[in-house]
Design an enzyme around this catalytic site. Sequence first.
Site, PDB file in Angstrom:
ATOM      1  N   THR A 116      23.721  59.582 -24.441  1.00  0.00           N
ATOM      2  CA  THR A 116      23.131  58.639 -25.379  1.00  0.00           C
ATOM      3  C   THR A 116      21.936  59.311 -26.047  1.00  0.00           C
ATOM      4  O   THR A 116      21.308  60.191 -25.449  1.00  0.00           O
ATOM      5  CB  THR A 116      22.646  57.347 -24.678  1.00  0.00           C
ATOM      6  OG1 THR A 116      21.980  56.513 -25.636  1.00  0.00           O
ATOM      7  CG2 THR A 116      21.690  57.638 -23.538  1.00  0.00           C
ATOM      8  N   LYS A 169      17.256  54.052 -22.522  1.00  0.00           N
ATOM      9  CA  LYS A 169      18.430  53.712 -21.702  1.00  0.00           C
ATOM     10  C   LYS A 169      18.517  54.670 -20.506  1.00  0.00           C
ATOM     11  O   LYS A 169      18.855  54.257 -19.406  1.00  0.00           O
ATOM     12  CB  LYS A 169      19.710  53.808 -22.537  1.00  0.00           C
ATOM     13  CG  LYS A 169      19.849  52.688 -23.558  1.00  0.00           C
ATOM     14  CD  LYS A 169      21.197  52.774 -24.256  1.00  0.00           C
ATOM     15  CE  LYS A 169      21.373  51.653 -25.265  1.00  0.00           C
ATOM     16  NZ  LYS A 169      22.615  51.791 -26.028  1.00  0.00           N
ATOM     17  N   ASP A 206      29.460  51.917 -24.703  1.00  0.00           N
ATOM     18  CA  ASP A 206      29.607  51.308 -26.014  1.00  0.00           C
ATOM     19  C   ASP A 206      29.594  49.799 -25.828  1.00  0.00           C
ATOM     20  O   ASP A 206      30.163  49.288 -24.864  1.00  0.00           O
ATOM     21  CB  ASP A 206      30.911  51.764 -26.685  1.00  0.00           C
ATOM     22  CG  ASP A 206      30.815  51.684 -28.201  1.00  0.00           C
ATOM     23  OD1 ASP A 206      29.705  51.855 -28.737  1.00  0.00           O
ATOM     24  OD2 ASP A 206      31.839  51.430 -28.858  1.00  0.00           O
ATOM     25  N   THR A 207      28.915  49.117 -26.735  1.00  0.00           N
ATOM     26  CA  THR A 207      28.757  47.665 -26.604  1.00  0.00           C
ATOM     27  C   THR A 207      29.203  46.974 -27.874  1.00  0.00           C
ATOM     28  O   THR A 207      28.959  47.482 -28.969  1.00  0.00           O
ATOM     29  CB  THR A 207      27.281  47.312 -26.324  1.00  0.00           C
ATOM     30  OG1 THR A 207      26.904  47.855 -25.067  1.00  0.00           O
ATOM     31  CG2 THR A 207      27.070  45.801 -26.287  1.00  0.00           C
ATOM     32  N   PHE A 239      16.705  42.612 -28.921  1.00  0.00           N
ATOM     33  CA  PHE A 239      17.035  43.377 -30.120  1.00  0.00           C
ATOM     34  C   PHE A 239      18.412  42.935 -30.614  1.00  0.00           C
ATOM     35  O   PHE A 239      19.065  42.089 -29.994  1.00  0.00           O
ATOM     36  CB  PHE A 239      17.024  44.884 -29.825  1.00  0.00           C
ATOM     37  CG  PHE A 239      18.139  45.308 -28.903  1.00  0.00           C
ATOM     38  CD1 PHE A 239      18.056  45.095 -27.543  1.00  0.00           C
ATOM     39  CD2 PHE A 239      19.292  45.916 -29.411  1.00  0.00           C
ATOM     40  CE1 PHE A 239      19.095  45.473 -26.685  1.00  0.00           C
ATOM     41  CE2 PHE A 239      20.324  46.309 -28.570  1.00  0.00           C
ATOM     42  CZ  PHE A 239      20.230  46.077 -27.206  1.00  0.00           C
ATOM     43  N   GLY A 240      18.842  43.552 -31.719  1.00  0.00           N
ATOM     44  CA  GLY A 240      20.198  43.289 -32.228  1.00  0.00           C
ATOM     45  C   GLY A 240      20.461  41.808 -32.446  1.00  0.00           C
ATOM     46  O   GLY A 240      19.686  41.111 -33.112  1.00  0.00           O
ATOM     47  N   TYR A 241      21.540  41.328 -31.881  1.00  0.00           N
ATOM     48  CA  TYR A 241      21.980  39.946 -32.084  1.00  0.00           C
ATOM     49  C   TYR A 241      21.343  38.959 -31.100  1.00  0.00           C
ATOM     50  O   TYR A 241      21.736  37.793 -31.046  1.00  0.00           O
ATOM     51  CB  TYR A 241      23.500  39.868 -31.936  1.00  0.00           C
ATOM     52  CG  TYR A 241      24.289  40.653 -32.960  1.00  0.00           C
ATOM     53  CD1 TYR A 241      24.907  40.007 -34.032  1.00  0.00           C
ATOM     54  CD2 TYR A 241      24.435  42.032 -32.866  1.00  0.00           C
ATOM     55  CE1 TYR A 241      25.651  40.714 -34.970  1.00  0.00           C
ATOM     56  CE2 TYR A 241      25.175  42.761 -33.797  1.00  0.00           C
ATOM     57  CZ  TYR A 241      25.777  42.090 -34.847  1.00  0.00           C
ATOM     58  OH  TYR A 241      26.510  42.802 -35.773  1.00  0.00           O
ATOM     59  N   ASP A 242      20.395  39.410 -30.302  1.00  0.00           N
ATOM     60  CA  ASP A 242      19.802  38.554 -29.266  1.00  0.00           C
ATOM     61  C   ASP A 242      19.334  37.185 -29.774  1.00  0.00           C
ATOM     62  O   ASP A 242      19.531  36.178 -29.088  1.00  0.00           O
ATOM     63  CB  ASP A 242      18.630  39.276 -28.588  1.00  0.00           C
ATOM     64  CG  ASP A 242      19.106  40.219 -27.487  1.00  0.00           C
ATOM     65  OD1 ASP A 242      20.293  40.157 -27.131  1.00  0.00           O
ATOM     66  OD2 ASP A 242      18.283  40.999 -26.979  1.00  0.00           O
ATOM     67  N   ARG A 265      25.328  44.760 -20.363  1.00  0.00           N
ATOM     68  CA  ARG A 265      24.932  46.130 -20.024  1.00  0.00           C
ATOM     69  C   ARG A 265      24.460  46.214 -18.581  1.00  0.00           C
ATOM     70  O   ARG A 265      24.810  47.146 -17.854  1.00  0.00           O
ATOM     71  CB  ARG A 265      23.832  46.620 -20.977  1.00  0.00           C
ATOM     72  CG  ARG A 265      23.620  48.138 -20.872  1.00  0.00           C
ATOM     73  CD  ARG A 265      22.639  48.679 -21.883  1.00  0.00           C
ATOM     74  NE  ARG A 265      23.027  48.376 -23.247  1.00  0.00           N
ATOM     75  CZ  ARG A 265      22.579  47.342 -23.949  1.00  0.00           C
ATOM     76  NH1 ARG A 265      21.687  46.527 -23.432  1.00  0.00           N
ATOM     77  NH2 ARG A 265      22.997  47.111 -25.161  1.00  0.00           N
TER      78      ARG A 265
END
Length: 198
Positions: free
Chosen positions: A8, A13, A69-70, A149-152, A178
């Site tokens: 990564t 992470k 990958d998520t 973060f992201g779509y949280d 995750r």
Amino acid sequence: MQTLIFATGNPHKVEEVNQVLSDAWDLHSMAEWGITEDLPENQDTLEGNALEKARYVYEKLKLDCFAEDTGLEVEALHGEPGVYTARYAGDSKDPNANIQKVLDKLAGAGNRRARFRTVIALIIKGEEFLFEGIAPGTIQMEKSGNGGFGYDPIFRPEGYLVSFAEMDAATKNRISHRGQAVRKLIAFLEERASKTLH
Ligand code: IMP
């Protein structure tokens, strides 16, 4: 100690996994071994992308490694954004634009069920293993919270009355996709290390 590479570009992470891994494993980022380029992600599944990234690093370094990958999978959108989660609204990977696209596409939808899914691909001495973590929930009508973060801000995990963005990191990590996938990976690695030692 057995050397293991986390494929990564995100040092946070690596640090997160390092904190819960025993001394049997010597975890490194791929950057420490000179891989600084973006990893290839050309497959149409999370499994395919995780494997593609892990294989790329394994081929280059010939060292045991894993990649993840998520994706966010929305039922009424037939699993979208799925493998395109990061770049759903374009290559700029803008989280607000991504969120808006999901909200727009779900306008008027009765079914707002969704899930986050993480796949980790591990390669040990050329042998491949997959680990999966799933967090079921729903897409809220609007954003709430400032964390994560992201779509949280629009994802409300099942059994809770708040979004991921309204949770502290420890609570989210306990139930998140995750977190679950990483715990499966670690259980496997520790079991493997104990067998090697005894
Ligand atoms: P990655 O595979 O970790 O890079 O994640 C791909 C994309 O999924 C990211 O760009 C985020 O938009 C989204 N994502 C991954 N994990 C989460 C999460 O825990 N919360 C919200 N969005 C996430």
